[in-house]
Design a protein around this motif. Structure first.
Motif, PDB file in Angstrom:
ATOM      1  N   UNK A 126       0.823  -1.206   0.000  1.00 43.19           N
ATOM      2  CA  UNK A 126       0.000   0.000   0.000  1.00 43.19           C
ATOM      3  C   UNK A 126       0.855   1.253   0.000  1.00 43.19           C
ATOM      4  N   UNK A 127       1.908   1.229   0.793  1.00 43.96           N
ATOM      5  CA  UNK A 127       2.822   2.382   0.854  1.00 43.96           C
ATOM      6  C   UNK A 127       3.470   2.597  -0.511  1.00 43.96           C
ATOM      7  N   UNK A 128       3.926   1.507  -1.146  1.00 46.01           N
ATOM      8  CA  UNK A 128       4.570   1.620  -2.465  1.00 46.01           C
ATOM      9  C   UNK A 128       3.594   2.194  -3.491  1.00 46.01           C
ATOM     10  N   UNK A 129       2.343   1.741  -3.425  1.00 49.24           N
ATOM     11  CA  UNK A 129       1.299   2.253  -4.325  1.00 49.24           C
ATOM     12  C   UNK A 129       1.114   3.758  -4.097  1.00 49.24           C
ATOM     13  N   UNK A 130       1.044   4.158  -2.830  1.00 46.82           N
ATOM     14  CA  UNK A 130       0.849   5.577  -2.509  1.00 46.82           C
ATOM     15  C   UNK A 130       2.001   6.418  -3.054  1.00 46.82           C
ATOM     16  N   UNK A 131       3.214   5.934  -2.851  1.00 45.32           N
ATOM     17  CA  UNK A 131       4.383   6.707  -3.301  1.00 45.32           C
ATOM     18  C   UNK A 131       4.374   6.836  -4.833  1.00 45.32           C
ATOM     19  N   UNK A 132       4.078   5.726  -5.531  1.00 40.88           N
ATOM     20  CA  UNK A 132       4.049   5.767  -7.001  1.00 40.88           C
ATOM     21  C   UNK A 132       3.014   6.779  -7.486  1.00 40.88           C
ATOM     22  N   UNK A 133       1.880   6.818  -6.819  1.00 38.57           N
ATOM     23  CA  UNK A 133       0.826   7.768  -7.221  1.00 38.57           C
ATOM     24  C   UNK A 133       1.251   9.202  -6.937  1.00 38.57           C
TER      25      UNK A 133
END
Ligand code: TXA
Ligand code: MG
Length: 321
Positions: free
Chosen positions: A14-21
């Motif tokens: 989830x954190x990786x997804x947030x950062x990519x966005x």
């Protein structure tokens, strides 16, 4: 076009997804120890514009810039010794410092709404810390609610258009927004009471904490706006039940939702917005709140409730659209 919102656990993926966005210029709702924030990369103008659009926030209301730590904050503001001492003592944590903006600070102008100052805070939450550290720079993040409405203290409270992702980190540990101060050489000007009680600030700084007067309010445009409006009229200091009224209790006055059966202001602060959200969903016609003592965090709770009552009254008056 509306964006479907995905709520996902605040785990490593989830954190990786947030950062990519965030890198792509999207907005993401994130848990902090105070309330959920709506984050964007503070260096990208289009991303910051999406915050204002999603919230319906007036452009004259500046955003808090969230950093991982003092090292990340150093180049964004001019730091006095008083300010540095406060950050040292209370970061990461629920303290926002309003400081002169550094020349050349890499923040888009909309973040500070054209003011010569910047509001800075290092949140004490592992998820948002991880997001900021992986992104490697500051994020702008107001509370993740429609402008003027109740702050979200659970992922389920976040209900905004154009937000593709909400990271669910469970209920917020403190439940009340950060305390905002402007440090001066001989005093601390309190711009918003919040989760850090003024007594703690006075003790660490050795300086008096004074409420913002009209002049200071003029420098902080957000203070003029209406805040924390529930969809129902709200009565303060209610000591008895009434038909059709959702009663938020405290201590021995249990009500329909007791903020703190043991009469603890900290516990009450944690549950305040959850109780107001529950009242809105209850089908009641009004909300009543039991008396909260005006000491410690009780001051910040009373501030929110007073504003909520005024904003709700304004909503239901002719002036409301
Ligand atoms: O706990 C919090 O502070 C949460 C979490 C997400 O960190 N954030 C939050 O942001 O409460 P928001 O936007 O809902 O409230 C920030 C307040 C607004 O009233 C705004 O006007 C004020 O901070 N503010 C921001 N920058 C300022 C500045 N440069 N000078 C004075 N006030 C400022
Ligand atoms: Mg807010």
């Amino acid at each position: 076009m509306t964006t479907a919102t995905r709520v996902r656990p605040a785990d490593a993926a989830g954190v990786a997804d947030a950062v990519a966005r965030l890198v792509r210029g999207e907005v993401v709702a994130l848990p902090t120890e105070t309330v959920y924030g709506l984050a964007a990369d503070a260096c990208q103008a289009a991303a910051v514009a999406r915050i204002f659009a999603a919230k319906g926030r007036p452009p004259d209301n500046p955003l808090i810039v969230h950093v991982a730590d003092m090292a990340m904050a150093r180049g964004l503001a001019r730091w006095s010794p008083e300010a540095a001492r406060l950050a040292q003592a209370f970061w990461p944590g629920p303290l926002t410092l309003v400081l002169p903006r550094a020349a050349g600070a890499p923040l888009v102008p909309a973040v500070t709404a054209g003011l010569p100052t910047v509001a800075l805070r290092a949140p004490d939450h592992p998820v948002t810390q991880a997001v900021i550290q992986e992104l490697g720079r500051a994020i702008a993040a107001p509370s993740a609610n429609r402008s003027g409405r109740l702050s979200p203290t659970r992922a389920q409270h976040v209900d905004l258009p154009g937000v593709p992702l909400v990271l669910d980190g469970g209920p917020c540990r403190l439940g009340l927004e950060s305390t905002i101060v402007r440090p001066e050489a001989d005093r601390l000007v309190l711009l918003r009471p919040g989760a850090l009680p003024p007594e703690a600030l006075a003790k660490v700084s050795g300086l008096p904490v004074v409420p913002a007067g009209p002049a200071a309010r003029a420098e902080a445009p957000g203070m003029h706006h209406r805040h924390y409006a529930p969809t129902l009229p709200l009565d303060l200091d209610v000591t008895e039940p009434a038909p059709g009224r959702f009663w938020i209790g405290f201590g021995a006055l249990a009500g329909d939702f007791n903020l703190s059966p043991r009469g603890d202001p900290e516990e009450a602060a944690r549950h305040l917005f959850d109780a107001l959200h529950a009242a809105e969903r209850s089908g009641a016609r009004r909300i009543g709140v039991a008396p909260i003592p005006a000491e410690g965090l009780g001051l910040a709770i009373r501030d929110r409730l007073r504003r909520a009552a005024a904003a709700a009254a304004w909503r239901s008056s002719d002036r409301s659209p």
